[in-house]
Design an enzyme around this catalytic site. Sequence first.
Site, PDB file in Angstrom:
ATOM      1  CD  GLN A  11       7.556   8.920   3.858  1.00  0.00           C
ATOM      2  OE1 GLN A  11       7.345   9.691   4.791  1.00  0.00           O
ATOM      3  NE2 GLN A  11       6.595   8.519   3.042  1.00  0.00           N
ATOM      4  CG  ASP A  36      16.007  -3.884  -9.373  1.00  0.00           C
ATOM      5  OD1 ASP A  36      14.858  -3.606  -8.980  1.00  0.00           O
ATOM      6  OD2 ASP A  36      16.445  -3.545 -10.491  1.00  0.00           O
ATOM      7  CG  LEU A  37      12.000  -4.910  -4.137  1.00  0.00           C
ATOM      8  CD1 LEU A  37      10.929  -4.035  -3.498  1.00  0.00           C
ATOM      9  CD2 LEU A  37      12.053  -6.256  -3.430  1.00  0.00           C
ATOM     10  CB  THR A  62       5.403   4.458  -2.814  1.00  0.00           C
ATOM     11  OG1 THR A  62       6.602   5.193  -3.082  1.00  0.00           O
ATOM     12  CG2 THR A  62       5.706   3.312  -1.879  1.00  0.00           C
ATOM     13  CB  THR A 101      -1.098   0.467   1.127  1.00  0.00           C
ATOM     14  OG1 THR A 101      -1.791   1.713   0.998  1.00  0.00           O
ATOM     15  CG2 THR A 101      -1.552  -0.443  -0.016  1.00  0.00           C
ATOM     16  CE1 TYR A 125       1.868   1.545  -3.273  1.00  0.00           C
ATOM     17  CE2 TYR A 125      -0.265   2.224  -2.394  1.00  0.00           C
ATOM     18  CZ  TYR A 125       1.056   1.866  -2.194  1.00  0.00           C
ATOM     19  OH  TYR A 125       1.560   1.818  -0.919  1.00  0.00           O
TER      20      TYR A 125
HETATM   21  N1  NDP Z   1       4.221   6.271   1.704  1.00  0.00           N
HETATM   22  C1  NDP Z   1       3.008   6.007   2.138  1.00  0.00           C
HETATM   23  O1  NDP Z   1       2.173   6.907   2.313  1.00  0.00           O
HETATM   24  C2  NDP Z   1       2.600   4.606   2.467  1.00  0.00           C
HETATM   25  C3  NDP Z   1       3.447   3.538   2.289  1.00  0.00           C
HETATM   26  N2  NDP Z   1       3.022   2.248   2.540  1.00  0.00           N
HETATM   27  C4  NDP Z   1       3.922   1.135   2.338  1.00  0.00           C
HETATM   28  O2  NDP Z   1       4.926   1.209   3.326  1.00  0.00           O
HETATM   29  C5  NDP Z   1       6.182   0.823   2.780  1.00  0.00           C
HETATM   30  C6  NDP Z   1       7.209   1.898   3.032  1.00  0.00           C
HETATM   31  O3  NDP Z   1       6.800   3.082   2.397  1.00  0.00           O
HETATM   32  P1  NDP Z   1       7.744   4.365   2.343  1.00  0.00           P
HETATM   33  O4  NDP Z   1       8.870   4.203   3.290  1.00  0.00           O
HETATM   34  O5  NDP Z   1       6.852   5.544   2.418  1.00  0.00           O
HETATM   35  O6  NDP Z   1       8.284   4.255   0.861  1.00  0.00           O
HETATM   36  P2  NDP Z   1       9.080   5.353   0.018  1.00  0.00           P
HETATM   37  O7  NDP Z   1       8.269   5.693  -1.160  1.00  0.00           O
HETATM   38  O8  NDP Z   1       9.574   6.425   0.915  1.00  0.00           O
HETATM   39  O9  NDP Z   1      10.348   4.531  -0.439  1.00  0.00           O
HETATM   40  C7  NDP Z   1      10.246   3.451  -1.286  1.00  0.00           C
HETATM   41  C8  NDP Z   1      11.483   2.597  -1.103  1.00  0.00           C
HETATM   42  O10 NDP Z   1      11.372   1.499  -2.006  1.00  0.00           O
HETATM   43  C9  NDP Z   1      12.587   1.391  -2.686  1.00  0.00           C
HETATM   44  N3  NDP Z   1      12.390   0.809  -4.001  1.00  0.00           N
HETATM   45  C10 NDP Z   1      11.535   1.200  -4.973  1.00  0.00           C
HETATM   46  N4  NDP Z   1      11.674   0.408  -6.050  1.00  0.00           N
HETATM   47  C11 NDP Z   1      12.633  -0.504  -5.733  1.00  0.00           C
HETATM   48  C12 NDP Z   1      13.230  -1.581  -6.436  1.00  0.00           C
HETATM   49  N5  NDP Z   1      12.892  -1.887  -7.687  1.00  0.00           N
HETATM   50  N6  NDP Z   1      14.189  -2.301  -5.817  1.00  0.00           N
HETATM   51  C13 NDP Z   1      14.557  -2.005  -4.565  1.00  0.00           C
HETATM   52  N7  NDP Z   1      14.042  -0.995  -3.848  1.00  0.00           N
HETATM   53  C14 NDP Z   1      13.090  -0.257  -4.441  1.00  0.00           C
HETATM   54  C15 NDP Z   1      13.131   2.804  -2.778  1.00  0.00           C
HETATM   55  O11 NDP Z   1      14.490   2.699  -3.077  1.00  0.00           O
HETATM   56  P3  NDP Z   1      15.597   3.878  -2.978  1.00  0.00           P
HETATM   57  O12 NDP Z   1      16.008   3.884  -1.565  1.00  0.00           O
HETATM   58  O13 NDP Z   1      16.651   3.398  -3.903  1.00  0.00           O
HETATM   59  O14 NDP Z   1      14.891   5.125  -3.411  1.00  0.00           O
HETATM   60  C16 NDP Z   1      12.783   3.324  -1.397  1.00  0.00           C
HETATM   61  O15 NDP Z   1      13.743   2.934  -0.461  1.00  0.00           O
HETATM   62  C17 NDP Z   1       5.912   0.471   1.318  1.00  0.00           C
HETATM   63  O16 NDP Z   1       5.714  -0.916   1.233  1.00  0.00           O
HETATM   64  C18 NDP Z   1       4.631   1.186   0.994  1.00  0.00           C
HETATM   65  O17 NDP Z   1       3.883   0.503  -0.007  1.00  0.00           O
HETATM   66  C19 NDP Z   1       1.783   1.981   3.004  1.00  0.00           C
HETATM   67  C20 NDP Z   1       0.888   2.984   3.217  1.00  0.00           C
HETATM   68  C21 NDP Z   1       1.239   4.391   3.009  1.00  0.00           C
HETATM   69  C1  TDO Z   2      -0.762  17.650  -3.438  1.00  0.00           C
HETATM   70  C2  TDO Z   2      -2.257  17.691  -3.284  1.00  0.00           C
HETATM   71  C3  TDO Z   2      -2.984  16.527  -3.144  1.00  0.00           C
HETATM   72  N1  TDO Z   2      -4.325  16.563  -3.002  1.00  0.00           N
HETATM   73  C4  TDO Z   2      -5.071  15.306  -2.839  1.00  0.00           C
HETATM   74  C5  TDO Z   2      -4.836  14.244  -3.878  1.00  0.00           C
HETATM   75  C6  TDO Z   2      -5.127  12.982  -3.111  1.00  0.00           C
HETATM   76  O1  TDO Z   2      -6.520  12.724  -3.123  1.00  0.00           O
HETATM   77  C7  TDO Z   2      -4.687  13.303  -1.693  1.00  0.00           C
HETATM   78  C8  TDO Z   2      -3.316  12.756  -1.317  1.00  0.00           C
HETATM   79  O2  TDO Z   2      -2.421  13.020  -2.358  1.00  0.00           O
HETATM   80  P1  TDO Z   2      -0.961  12.411  -2.457  1.00  0.00           P
HETATM   81  O3  TDO Z   2      -0.695  12.132  -3.888  1.00  0.00           O
HETATM   82  O4  TDO Z   2      -0.027  13.283  -1.737  1.00  0.00           O
HETATM   83  O5  TDO Z   2      -1.023  11.081  -1.630  1.00  0.00           O
HETATM   84  P2  TDO Z   2      -1.050   9.574  -2.148  1.00  0.00           P
HETATM   85  O6  TDO Z   2       0.057   9.361  -3.093  1.00  0.00           O
HETATM   86  O7  TDO Z   2      -2.401   9.171  -2.549  1.00  0.00           O
HETATM   87  O8  TDO Z   2      -0.698   8.881  -0.772  1.00  0.00           O
HETATM   88  C9  TDO Z   2      -0.775   7.492  -0.668  1.00  0.00           C
HETATM   89  O9  TDO Z   2       0.497   6.953  -0.922  1.00  0.00           O
HETATM   90  C10 TDO Z   2       0.517   5.549  -0.942  1.00  0.00           C
HETATM   91  C11 TDO Z   2       1.953   5.109  -1.159  1.00  0.00           C
HETATM   92  C12 TDO Z   2      -0.199   4.898   0.175  1.00  0.00           C
HETATM   93  O10 TDO Z   2       0.030   3.726   0.467  1.00  0.00           O
HETATM   94  C13 TDO Z   2      -1.371   5.612   0.788  1.00  0.00           C
HETATM   95  O11 TDO Z   2      -1.583   5.224   2.139  1.00  0.00           O
HETATM   96  C14 TDO Z   2      -1.260   7.103   0.713  1.00  0.00           C
HETATM   97  O12 TDO Z   2      -0.348   7.624   1.650  1.00  0.00           O
HETATM   98  O13 TDO Z   2      -4.674  14.728  -1.619  1.00  0.00           O
HETATM   99  C15 TDO Z   2      -5.018  17.779  -2.960  1.00  0.00           C
HETATM  100  O14 TDO Z   2      -6.253  17.805  -2.816  1.00  0.00           O
HETATM  101  N2  TDO Z   2      -4.313  18.943  -3.076  1.00  0.00           N
HETATM  102  C16 TDO Z   2      -2.955  18.944  -3.244  1.00  0.00           C
HETATM  103  O15 TDO Z   2      -2.361  20.047  -3.379  1.00  0.00           O
HETATM  104 MG    MG Z   3       1.641  10.547  -4.172  1.00  0.00          MG
END
Ligand code: NDP
Ligand code: TDO
Ligand code: MG
Length: 296
Positions: A11, A36-37, A62, A101, A125
Amino acid sequence: MRIVVTGREGQVAQSLAALAFEHDVEVVLCGRPELDLADARSIYPALAALKPDAIVSAAAYTAVDKAESERELAFSVNAVGAGAVAAAGKQIGVPVLHLSTDYVFDGSKSGAYVETDRTGPRSVYGASKLEGEKRVTAEISDHAIFRTAWVYSAYGHNFLKTMLRLGETRDTVSVVADQWGCPTSAEDIAAAIIVASKRIVSDSDPRLRGIFHLTGSGEASWADFAEHIFACAGRFGRHPVAVNRITTADYPTPAKRPANSRLSGRKLEEIYGITLPHWQASTEKAVRALLASQGS
Ligand SMILES: NC(=O)C1=CN([C@@H]2O[C@H](COP(=O)(O)OP(=O)(O)OC[C@H]3O[C@@H](n4cnc5c(N)ncnc54)[C@H](OP(=O)(O)O)[C@@H]3O)[C@@H](O)[C@H]2O)C=CC1
Ligand SMILES: Cc1cn([C@H]2C[C@H](O)[C@@H](COP(=O)(O)OP(=O)(O)O[C@H]3O[C@@H](C)C(=O)[C@@H](O)[C@H]3O)O2)c(=O)[nH]c1=O
Ligand SMILES: [Mg+2]
């Protein structure tokens, strides 16, 4: 200025690529198979070949629930891999902006968390990301770690897209109302990261280095977030969907999540002058973008 970003379909990576032109920077995405991480040896050669001015370490494992049963892989990517990206930045001689995070916190605080608050991850995580922060800090002083949270966008997988998908076939969705945090738009993160990259590359002030909280303004429970998503979708012609507000106990998951992971953005505001828009406004933008692209 060339910003090299880890991850391709993520994202934040996709949002950075989408904003490059309007911010007058070059954004190059770097991912598997070259980088590859989980294979630390692949990291330096892949990054060095792209001649970055700054590295944004956005890729991560993630899948919060899956990580509970894939501890080794989560740590290999989020801890060892993140450390290797930082070490590569040090060797290349460029700053590293690393994403972390809100799940590094245990959620027991009543107010918003500040950067110096005690960490205590409740999930694999969260623990793997905390270890990543420590390794980045140890490998390179020229770094900024941005803890963000609850990220949503038109790209990849996220809660907003899950809700819109569930809403297609249901009139009611049950969502937890006792976990609080700060929903954050990937696009808003990307804009802030580009501004911060420019600052860090041109200014050696140590205050720009270290840990910063970077989240959307305002706060919400997951149920509040879902209600707003459905309200926005309704304005774009989707049928109404009610949110059944439940408790964490009603929605068992493999990973434990913090009950309160609201993050204070005050330090980022004071030092970088950056404040992100309110989550409600950015959520509306993301819903509009998604539904427009789906033609509904
Ligand atoms: N999503 C969230 O809600 C939150 C995310 N974060 C942090 O923010 C950052 C960005 O998150 P977001 O953009 O949502 O992440 P996404 O889950 O959308 O994407 C994860 C990315 O990591 C890449 N990836 C996973 N495993 C590997 C690997 N082994 N080698 C190389 N690349 C890899 C994926 O590769 P590919 O492109 O090949 O799929 C993808 O591009 C992350 O560090 C996450 O921990 C923090 C808080 C909330
Ligand atoms: C899909 C769903 C989730 N939930 C709950 C489960 C959980 O407590 C909360 C969020 O669920 P999700 O699994 O979508 O979100 P989650 O994977 O916990 O999201 C997290 O991702 C990582 C990568 C981060 O770093 C965090 O900041 C946060 O964004 O909502 C419901 O209650 N009803 C539902 O239908
Ligand atoms: Mg999730």
